[in-house]
Motif scaffolding. Structure first.
Motif, PDB file in Angstrom:
ATOM      1  N   GLY A 132       0.787  -1.218   0.000  1.00  0.00           N
ATOM      2  CA  GLY A 132       0.000   0.000   0.000  1.00  0.00           C
ATOM      3  C   GLY A 132       0.825   1.276   0.000  1.00  0.00           C
ATOM      4  N   GLN A 133       2.131   1.167   0.250  1.00  0.00           N
ATOM      5  CA  GLN A 133       2.989   2.355   0.322  1.00  0.00           C
ATOM      6  C   GLN A 133       3.963   2.421  -0.852  1.00  0.00           C
ATOM      7  OE1 GLN A 133       2.733   4.916   2.586  1.00  0.00           O
ATOM      8  NE2 GLN A 133       0.842   3.841   3.141  1.00  0.00           N
ATOM      9  N   GLY A 134       3.592   1.812  -1.953  1.00  0.00           N
ATOM     10  CA  GLY A 134       4.444   1.862  -3.133  1.00  0.00           C
ATOM     11  C   GLY A 134       4.372   3.206  -3.833  1.00  0.00           C
ATOM     12  N   LYS A 135       5.222   3.392  -4.830  1.00  0.00           N
ATOM     13  CA  LYS A 135       5.226   4.622  -5.615  1.00  0.00           C
ATOM     14  C   LYS A 135       3.949   4.691  -6.454  1.00  0.00           C
ATOM     15  CE  LYS A 135       7.958   7.087  -9.108  1.00  0.00           C
ATOM     16  NZ  LYS A 135       9.153   7.028  -9.985  1.00  0.00           N
ATOM     17  N   PRO A 136       3.266   5.839  -6.470  1.00  0.00           N
ATOM     18  CA  PRO A 136       2.045   5.950  -7.290  1.00  0.00           C
ATOM     19  C   PRO A 136       2.326   5.634  -8.756  1.00  0.00           C
ATOM     20  CG  PRO A 136       2.228   7.815  -5.794  1.00  0.00           C
ATOM     21  CD  PRO A 136       3.535   7.073  -5.709  1.00  0.00           C
ATOM     22  N   ALA A 137       1.324   5.055  -9.406  1.00  0.00           N
ATOM     23  CA  ALA A 137       1.455   4.686 -10.820  1.00  0.00           C
ATOM     24  C   ALA A 137       0.112   4.868 -11.508  1.00  0.00           C
ATOM     25  CB  ALA A 137       1.933   3.243 -10.955  1.00  0.00           C
ATOM     26  N   TYR A 138       0.166   5.117 -12.816  1.00  0.00           N
ATOM     27  CA  TYR A 138      -1.044   5.406 -13.596  1.00  0.00           C
ATOM     28  C   TYR A 138      -1.029   4.604 -14.888  1.00  0.00           C
ATOM     29  CZ  TYR A 138      -4.454   8.184 -16.265  1.00  0.00           C
ATOM     30  OH  TYR A 138      -5.523   8.599 -17.023  1.00  0.00           O
ATOM     31  N   PHE A 139      -2.176   4.013 -15.218  1.00  0.00           N
ATOM     32  CA  PHE A 139      -2.296   3.192 -16.423  1.00  0.00           C
ATOM     33  C   PHE A 139      -3.634   3.453 -17.104  1.00  0.00           C
ATOM     34  CE2 PHE A 139       0.117   0.908 -13.204  1.00  0.00           C
ATOM     35  CZ  PHE A 139       1.288   0.585 -13.879  1.00  0.00           C
ATOM     36  N   THR A 140      -3.665   3.370 -18.416  1.00  0.00           N
ATOM     37  CA  THR A 140      -4.929   3.428 -19.148  1.00  0.00           C
ATOM     38  C   THR A 140      -4.974   2.282 -20.166  1.00  0.00           C
ATOM     39  OG1 THR A 140      -4.025   4.940 -20.828  1.00  0.00           O
ATOM     40  CG2 THR A 140      -5.151   5.924 -18.950  1.00  0.00           C
ATOM     41  N   ARG A 141      -6.192   1.810 -20.387  1.00  0.00           N
ATOM     42  CA  ARG A 141      -6.440   0.782 -21.388  1.00  0.00           C
ATOM     43  C   ARG A 141      -7.740   1.149 -22.106  1.00  0.00           C
ATOM     44  NH1 ARG A 141      -1.954  -0.094 -19.759  1.00  0.00           N
ATOM     45  NH2 ARG A 141      -1.079  -2.090 -19.099  1.00  0.00           N
ATOM     46  N   HIS A 142      -7.881   0.679 -23.341  1.00  0.00           N
ATOM     47  CA  HIS A 142      -9.082   0.952 -24.129  1.00  0.00           C
ATOM     48  C   HIS A 142      -9.590  -0.361 -24.717  1.00  0.00           C
ATOM     49  CE1 HIS A 142      -8.570   5.352 -23.964  1.00  0.00           C
ATOM     50  NE2 HIS A 142      -7.272   5.051 -23.941  1.00  0.00           N
ATOM     51  N   PHE A 143     -10.884  -0.614 -24.528  1.00  0.00           N
ATOM     52  CA  PHE A 143     -11.504  -1.851 -24.983  1.00  0.00           C
ATOM     53  C   PHE A 143     -12.727  -1.524 -25.826  1.00  0.00           C
ATOM     54  CE2 PHE A 143      -9.261  -2.701 -21.059  1.00  0.00           C
ATOM     55  CZ  PHE A 143      -8.588  -3.875 -21.314  1.00  0.00           C
TER      56      PHE A 143
END
Length: 283
Positions: A132-143
């Motif tokens: 829970g204390q990891g580095k923030p990350a952002y992802f996007t996907r399109h379906f």
């Protein structure tokens, strides 16, 4: 409640969900959230929040902060504008999946983009122990709709899985720091889909050894509009085999399923319209 062999199904009816109408925001809460609290509906496995939101055009959630949870949105109609403290700015149309591992903390805003209301599901998952204390990350996907028609398309999977890519934008499911697989489907009338949990992870083997039962949550998207009464529109029957009566769900309805590993789950569209479904497979 329906029990068939080693499968137990408990419906979560749409009209019983928590809800709020703020004018600019019309929302339903499957689990306790904000001012809605229900001891019987706090979470299910790592699935902590499942909100079905409708946000009016040119309005939305102003900048606010989160930490630790895995937070993702699935856009059903309209377009969602996302901005965050990591510098991400994105317009997400129907079929988009936006996932944020909030980790040590991020700030973001989400608004309806353009002249149309945006309808989306906001989902939170609890992270695996110690992550829970990891580095923030952002992802996007399109379906596309075609990718989801009459099949269960995998949209989200654990970051430890070989099924995911850790690229910010990629094909296939988005990664999250939680033991949760999310599928989406558009099921045509008369079609039956089968789901059997078959993923292989370290924690899966420990579950098998301990004899613990698996969990699935199924949610039928409320496509025909914000309805606070009994579900209408789509009709989806869930059962262990096609010959069993199972449980019938309408728009906005959901169901808690617990079962032994290896049990098949049948999703049968018994209505007259295409039914959009989310399925969460949980450890």
């Amino acid at each position: 409640m329906t029990t068939a062999k080693s499968l137990q199904i408990v419906p979560r009816r749409s009209e019983d969900r928590g809800r709020a109408d703020h004018g600019w925001l019309k929302t339903f809460h499957t689990f306790s959230f904000a001012t809605y609290h229900d001891n019987d509906h706090q979470s299910f496995g790592p699935l902590r929040v499942l909100n079905e939101d409708r946000v009016a055009s040119h309005t939305g959630f102003g900048t606010h902060s989160h930490r630790e949870y895995e937070i993702f949105s699935y856009v059903i109609s309209g377009a969602l504008e996302h901005r965050d403290s990591m510098g991400n700015i994105e317009i997400l149309p129907r079929g988009a999946l936006q996932m944020t591992s909030t980790g040590t903390g991020i700030s973001h805003s989400e608004k309806a983009h353009g002249e149309q209301e945006v309808h989306f599901c906001q989902i939170w998952a609890a992270p695996r122990a110690g992550e829970g204390q990891g580095k923030p990350a952002y992802f996007t996907r399109h379906f596309s709709d075609a990718e989801k028609t009459n099949r269960l398309a995998l949209l989200v999977a654990p970051s430890t899985s070989t099924e995911v890519s850790l690229d910010r934008e990629s094909k296939g499911p988005a990664p999250l720091r939680s033991q949760l697989w999310m599928y989406a489907s558009l099921i045509e009338p008369g079609v039956t889909l089968t789901h059997t949990f078959s993923h292989s992870t370290a924690s899966s083997s420990s579950l098998t050894t301990s004899g613990a039962r698996r969990k699935v949550y199924v949610h039928v998207i409320q496509k025909s509009g914000y309805n606070v009464e009994k579900a209408r529109g789509a009709k989806l029957r869930i059962s262990g085999t096609i010959d069993e009566d199972g449980v019938e769900l309408g728009e906005g309805d959901g169901a808690y399923l617990t079962f032994e590993k290896g049990v098949e789950i049948k999703l049968h569209n018994v209505g007259g319209v295409v039914t959009e479904v989310l399925l969460f497979d949980l450890e």
